[in-house]
Enzyme design. Structure first.
Site, PDB file in Angstrom:
ATOM      1  N   SER A 104      31.329 -51.493 -21.094  1.00 53.46           N
ATOM      2  CA  SER A 104      31.968 -52.625 -20.421  1.00 53.46           C
ATOM      3  C   SER A 104      31.709 -53.922 -21.165  1.00 53.46           C
ATOM      4  CB  SER A 104      31.403 -52.738 -18.999  1.00 53.46           C
ATOM      5  OG  SER A 104      31.751 -53.966 -18.410  1.00 53.46           O
TER       6      SER A 104
ATOM      7  N   LYS B  92      24.945 -50.405 -18.508  1.00 61.18           N
ATOM      8  CA  LYS B  92      25.793 -50.178 -19.684  1.00 61.18           C
ATOM      9  C   LYS B  92      25.050 -50.591 -20.957  1.00 61.18           C
ATOM     10  CE  LYS B  92      29.476 -48.786 -17.414  1.00 61.18           C
ATOM     11  NZ  LYS B  92      29.920 -47.374 -17.475  1.00 61.18           N
TER      12      LYS B  92
ATOM     13  N   TYR C 251      24.810 -53.490 -12.862  1.00 58.62           N
ATOM     14  CA  TYR C 251      25.867 -52.660 -13.444  1.00 58.62           C
ATOM     15  C   TYR C 251      25.953 -52.883 -14.952  1.00 58.62           C
ATOM     16  CZ  TYR C 251      30.580 -51.742 -15.146  1.00 58.62           C
ATOM     17  OH  TYR C 251      31.644 -51.329 -15.911  1.00 58.62           O
TER      18      TYR C 251
END
Length: 338
Positions: free
Chosen positions: A124, A153, A149
């Site tokens: 991302s 990643k 989040y």
């Protein structure tokens, strides 16, 4: 060539499975259905004219993974099996670290054991944190992520690069997505979040079908043209096509490669709202709300590297994205639920 797609009944995964089938690949889906439905497999078959194999399972379970790898030869893995909502990750960090990081490590261990060394990771643009300038390219520093989040990643990207240094049999493509929206033009598959949507586009379309009263826009005092956040929105079908381009690159044994996947154009929240209003044919009610924790002002990408090295270039604009996502929601007002 057989591709294992973990999380393949989810939003991005299902569109990618169609693209893979249309390009002649054999596909096996592994999904625990925590945020998707098995009905998606029927819809994929209806669109592609070919049915992928489906196994209900979790990437955190070695037993589930070995059942797939021992049952058939897997040539490449695309890992979509990650929790992905920024706001939710702030409230549920342990669940995000467990699913995303532990799941990825478990998957990679089984791949190594079964001698499958081609891996595409669904990363991302959040790994860039709050970039010092835009547009960003793949040489920009990563880190300073603003939510768990994004941190998952970032950590997985580092794990992958360390893994390659230790075992250069692996070929790894890290694809940093910007903001996927839209749906397959057939209207048969699309984004179907559980509960209240965490992402902009499905929230807008739920307002359009009367499931929500209005859209909340979080912040109108950012340093942008209209005060709302700017992102690089990419049609999910373009994003899916990017994975086919990445598979072809892995066949060249490149080691670790990293590509941003976006359009190269920044659009504000209000730009997206107006695109959906054009598709809808009338105004969509909205209200401004306070800024949301973890959001940054602007993030969009340069596109030259992906175009030069893997031949990827986005074909659709935000009007196409809005049209196709509205077509999906209009035909499926309750998503995949009857």
């Amino acid at each position: 060539m057989r591709i294992l797609v973990t999380g393949g009944t989810g939003y991005i995964g299902s569109h990618t499975v169609i693209e893979l089938l249309n390009n002649g690949y054999e596909v096996t889906i592994l999904d625990n259905l925590s945020n998707s439905k098995e009905l998606v497999v029927d819809r994929i078959e209806e669109i592609a004219g070919k049915r992928p194999d489906f196994v209900k399972g979790d990437i955190r379970s070695k037993e589930d993974l070995l059942k797939v790898f021992k049952g058939q030869k897997i040539d490449c893995v695309i890992n979509f099996a990650g929790l992905k909502a920024v706001g939710e990750s702030i409230k549920m960090p342990l669940e995000y670290y467990d699913n995303n990081i532990y799941g990825a490590i478990n998957l990679l261990e089984v791949m190594r054991e079964c001698e499958c060394f081609n891996f595409i990771f669904s990363s991302s643009a959040t790994v860039y944190g709050d970039p010092a300038s835009v547009p960003v390219d793949e040489t920009f520093p990563v880190g300073g992520t603003t939510n768990p989040y994004g941190t998952t990643k970032l950590f997985i990207e580092q794990i992958l690069q360390d893994l390659y240094k230790a075992d250069n049999r692996f070929n790894i493509a890290i694809l940093r997505y910007f903001n996927p929206i839209g749906a397959h033009p057939s209207g048969l598959i699309g984004e179907d979040p559980n509960g209240i949507p965490n992402n902009l586009a499905p929230y807008i379309t739920q307002v359009m079908v009367g499931k929500r009263d209005h859209l909340n826009i979080f912040g109108n005092d950012y340093d942008t043209k209209d005060g709302t956040c700017i992102r690089d929105y990419i049609h999910v079908c373009d994003l899916a096509r990017g994975h086919v381009c990445a598979i072809k690159k892995l066949l060249e044994n490149p080691g670790v490669v990293i590509y941003n996947l976006g359009t190269g154009k920044g659009s504000s929240v209000l730009d997206i709202l107006h695109a959906f209003e054009a598709a809808y044919g009338k105004p969509i009610p909205y209200e401004f709300a306070p800024r949301r924790a973890g959001d940054i002002t602007a993030n969009y990408t340069k596109v030259e590297k992906a175009e030069r090295e893997i031949g990827f270039k986005a074909q659709y604009d935000i009007m196409d994205m809005a049209r196709d996502q509205w077509n999906w929601q209009k035909k499926n007002p309750n998503g995949y639920s009857k």
